[in-house]
Design a protein around this motif. Structure first.
Motif, mmCIF file in Angstrom:
data_model
loop_
_atom_site.group_PDB
_atom_site.id
_atom_site.type_symbol
_atom_site.label_atom_id
_atom_site.label_comp_id
_atom_site.label_asym_id
_atom_site.label_seq_id
_atom_site.Cartn_x
_atom_site.Cartn_y
_atom_site.Cartn_z
ATOM 1 N N ARG A 174 0.815 -1.209 0.000
ATOM 2 C CA ARG A 174 0.000 0.000 0.000
ATOM 3 C C ARG A 174 0.852 1.264 0.000
ATOM 4 O O ARG A 174 0.371 2.343 -0.370
ATOM 5 C CB ARG A 174 -0.920 0.013 1.226
ATOM 6 C CG ARG A 174 -2.067 -0.995 1.170
ATOM 7 C CD ARG A 174 -2.814 -1.045 2.484
ATOM 8 N NE ARG A 174 -4.034 -1.839 2.365
ATOM 9 C CZ ARG A 174 -5.256 -1.334 2.279
ATOM 10 N NH1 ARG A 174 -5.423 -0.024 2.284
ATOM 11 N NH2 ARG A 174 -6.308 -2.117 2.188
ATOM 12 N N ARG A 188 4.197 5.628 -7.015
ATOM 13 C CA ARG A 188 3.717 5.409 -8.377
ATOM 14 C C ARG A 188 4.866 4.942 -9.267
ATOM 15 O O ARG A 188 4.679 4.096 -10.148
ATOM 16 C CB ARG A 188 3.084 6.685 -8.928
ATOM 17 C CG ARG A 188 1.784 7.043 -8.214
ATOM 18 C CD ARG A 188 1.222 8.383 -8.646
ATOM 19 N NE ARG A 188 0.888 8.354 -10.054
ATOM 20 C CZ ARG A 188 1.227 9.300 -10.920
ATOM 21 N NH1 ARG A 188 1.926 10.339 -10.531
ATOM 22 N NH2 ARG A 188 0.860 9.217 -12.184
ATOM 23 N N TRP A 207 -2.576 -2.399 -3.570
ATOM 24 C CA TRP A 207 -2.239 -0.993 -3.837
ATOM 25 C C TRP A 207 -3.409 -0.270 -4.499
ATOM 26 O O TRP A 207 -3.756 0.845 -4.125
ATOM 27 C CB TRP A 207 -0.995 -0.924 -4.729
ATOM 28 C CG TRP A 207 -0.440 0.458 -4.867
ATOM 29 C CD1 TRP A 207 0.316 1.149 -3.958
ATOM 30 C CD2 TRP A 207 -0.585 1.327 -6.000
ATOM 31 N NE1 TRP A 207 0.646 2.389 -4.452
ATOM 32 C CE2 TRP A 207 0.105 2.529 -5.702
ATOM 33 C CE3 TRP A 207 -1.227 1.203 -7.232
ATOM 34 C CZ2 TRP A 207 0.176 3.599 -6.599
ATOM 35 C CZ3 TRP A 207 -1.163 2.271 -8.129
ATOM 36 C CH2 TRP A 207 -0.468 3.449 -7.813
ATOM 37 N N GLN A 261 -7.126 2.976 -3.142
ATOM 38 C CA GLN A 261 -7.524 4.228 -3.784
ATOM 39 C C GLN A 261 -8.923 4.066 -4.382
ATOM 40 O O GLN A 261 -9.226 3.052 -5.015
ATOM 41 C CB GLN A 261 -6.516 4.587 -4.881
ATOM 42 C CG GLN A 261 -5.079 4.656 -4.363
ATOM 43 C CD GLN A 261 -4.077 4.754 -5.478
ATOM 44 O OE1 GLN A 261 -4.057 5.739 -6.210
ATOM 45 N NE2 GLN A 261 -3.228 3.752 -5.598
ATOM 46 N N ARG A 262 -9.755 5.069 -4.186
ATOM 47 C CA ARG A 262 -11.150 4.972 -4.625
ATOM 48 C C ARG A 262 -11.270 4.696 -6.122
ATOM 49 O O ARG A 262 -12.038 3.819 -6.530
ATOM 50 C CB ARG A 262 -11.884 6.260 -4.247
ATOM 51 C CG ARG A 262 -13.400 6.144 -4.314
ATOM 52 C CD ARG A 262 -14.038 7.447 -3.916
ATOM 53 N NE ARG A 262 -15.484 7.366 -3.884
ATOM 54 C CZ ARG A 262 -16.289 8.410 -4.041
ATOM 55 N NH1 ARG A 262 -15.772 9.608 -4.221
ATOM 56 N NH2 ARG A 262 -17.587 8.253 -4.008
ATOM 57 N N GLY A 289 -9.196 3.174 -7.949
ATOM 58 C CA GLY A 289 -8.724 1.805 -8.136
ATOM 59 C C GLY A 289 -9.800 0.799 -7.787
ATOM 60 O O GLY A 289 -9.975 -0.214 -8.474
ATOM 61 N N ARG A 290 -10.541 1.060 -6.708
ATOM 62 C CA ARG A 290 -11.633 0.149 -6.333
ATOM 63 C C ARG A 290 -12.706 0.138 -7.417
ATOM 64 O O ARG A 290 -13.273 -0.916 -7.723
ATOM 65 C CB ARG A 290 -12.235 0.570 -4.981
ATOM 66 C CG ARG A 290 -11.287 0.391 -3.808
ATOM 67 C CD ARG A 290 -11.996 0.484 -2.478
ATOM 68 N NE ARG A 290 -12.562 1.804 -2.207
ATOM 69 C CZ ARG A 290 -11.889 2.826 -1.711
ATOM 70 N NH1 ARG A 290 -10.589 2.701 -1.449
ATOM 71 N NH2 ARG A 290 -12.490 3.986 -1.475
ATOM 72 N N LEU A 331 -3.355 3.653 -12.599
ATOM 73 C CA LEU A 331 -3.188 4.593 -11.490
ATOM 74 C C LEU A 331 -1.765 5.131 -11.419
ATOM 75 O O LEU A 331 -1.547 6.301 -11.073
ATOM 76 C CB LEU A 331 -3.547 3.908 -10.169
ATOM 77 C CG LEU A 331 -5.032 3.657 -9.910
ATOM 78 C CD1 LEU A 331 -5.202 2.671 -8.759
ATOM 79 C CD2 LEU A 331 -5.753 4.963 -9.602
ATOM 80 N N LEU A 341 -11.107 9.637 -11.177
ATOM 81 C CA LEU A 341 -9.914 10.325 -10.689
ATOM 82 C C LEU A 341 -10.207 11.796 -10.391
ATOM 83 O O LEU A 341 -9.775 12.337 -9.361
ATOM 84 C CB LEU A 341 -8.796 10.234 -11.734
ATOM 85 C CG LEU A 341 -8.140 8.873 -11.955
ATOM 86 C CD1 LEU A 341 -7.272 8.906 -13.211
ATOM 87 C CD2 LEU A 341 -7.293 8.471 -10.747
ATOM 88 N N THR A 381 -12.546 12.310 -7.349
ATOM 89 C CA THR A 381 -11.811 11.979 -6.128
ATOM 90 C C THR A 381 -10.831 13.086 -5.759
ATOM 91 O O THR A 381 -10.679 13.437 -4.581
ATOM 92 C CB THR A 381 -11.060 10.652 -6.303
ATOM 93 O OG1 THR A 381 -11.999 9.604 -6.580
ATOM 94 C CG2 THR A 381 -10.282 10.292 -5.050
ATOM 95 N N ARG A 382 -10.173 13.644 -6.762
ATOM 96 C CA ARG A 382 -9.160 14.679 -6.498
ATOM 97 C C ARG A 382 -9.762 16.049 -6.231
ATOM 98 O O ARG A 382 -9.345 16.763 -5.312
ATOM 99 C CB ARG A 382 -8.199 14.765 -7.703
ATOM 100 C CG ARG A 382 -7.183 15.922 -7.640
ATOM 101 C CD ARG A 382 -6.237 15.754 -6.467
ATOM 102 N NE ARG A 382 -5.282 16.843 -6.410
ATOM 103 C CZ ARG A 382 -5.504 18.030 -5.825
ATOM 104 N NH1 ARG A 382 -6.683 18.246 -5.243
ATOM 105 N NH2 ARG A 382 -4.585 18.963 -5.807
#
Length: 267
Positions: free
Chosen positions: A18, A22, A80, A84-85, A87-88, A105, A235, A238-239
């Protein structure tokens, strides 16, 4: 005596996964695909040697260890990506596995991509981009490979229930076939005739059509671009906590409405 197998990833190593940067993930994803090619080559050798009656015990063991390493990498990349949202969300889509999700990601920086068009160009999916001799490649080669693998995966799952992007691929291919038969790509066919072609290819181009392989690739790329638009959406929200600009290609050019990201928002 049989060599000891490589130990499986423990909880401590998954926790460490985790915390990967990157840059580290980009390196690991690239290594995963190199490892995969090695395993495939080893498998081919095992089959060839077995057929010839040659011993394959050690080579078979190496094949098994390569397969185990791949599994470990996938577990780490899943850990990993799931942290991250976006990623899920990606992992919830049929056709997107842990390595592709983690690779996306790791390669895509939303702060450098205010619109999905920036991602399409970075991934080499903008047909207007030209790479002249002596110039720096205008796209990311590793990301382009990931997108190719994604398109291949969407084709493989296209017959499964709930495979949204696989189904979009099929729908788009039907449209591309119809447009091809109607001569919509005659200009592209004429341009292709300037290149060295096989006799089979020339038959299609001289008739003002694109060959089936190119039609299939067009449909794959379209499905990948839809996914990337949805990934950009995840992305961006979320950001920044707000909706991104809608991409032109999804709100025009024959599309009457924006295709909403399936399953978004996600916890």
């Amino acid at each position: 005596e049989e060599p000891e197998p490589i130990h499986r990833l423990g909880r401590d190593l998954l926790d460490a996964a985790r915390l990967l940067s990157r840059q580290e993930v980009r390196y690991i994803v690239d290594g995963y695909y190199q490892q995969q090619e090695y395993r495939k080559a080893a498998g081919n050798q095992v089959r060839a040697l077995s057929g010839a009656g040659e011993p394959t015990r050690l080579l078979s063991w190496l094949y098994d260890q390569a397969e185990l390493v791949e599994g470990q990498i996938k577990r780490a990349m899943k850990e990993w990506a799931e942290a991250q949202r976006p990623g899920r969300w990606a992992l919830a889509q049929k056709g997107i596995g842990p390595v592709i999700a983690a690779g996306l990601l790791a390669h895509i920086d939303i702060e450098q991509a205010p619109t999905v068009g920036h991602i399409w160009r970075f991934a080499g999916l903008d047909p207007t981009l030209q790479w002249g001799k002596g110039e720096k490649r205008p796209w990311n080669a590793a990301l382009k490979v990931l997108c190719w693998k994604m398109g291949d995966s969407f084709v493989k799952v296209s017959g499964r229930e709930g495979a949204i992007y696989g189904q979009l691929y099929r729908q788009r291919k039907e449209l591309e076939v119809e447009r091809n038969e109607a001569g919509a790509f005659a200009d592209q066919a004429a341009e292709a005739l300037k290149r060295n072609l096989t006799d089979n290819q020339r038959v299609y181009y001289e008739a003002g059509r694109l060959p089936p392989g190119r039609i299939d690739l067009r449909a794959r790329r379209w499905a990948v671009k839809i996914f990337l638009a949805h990934f950009h959406h995840a992305l961006y929200v979320t950001r920044y906590g707000e909706l991104p600009p809608k991409p032109y290609v999804l709100t025009h050019l024959g599309h009457a409405h924006f295709i909403e990201p399936p399953g978004w928002p996600i916890d």
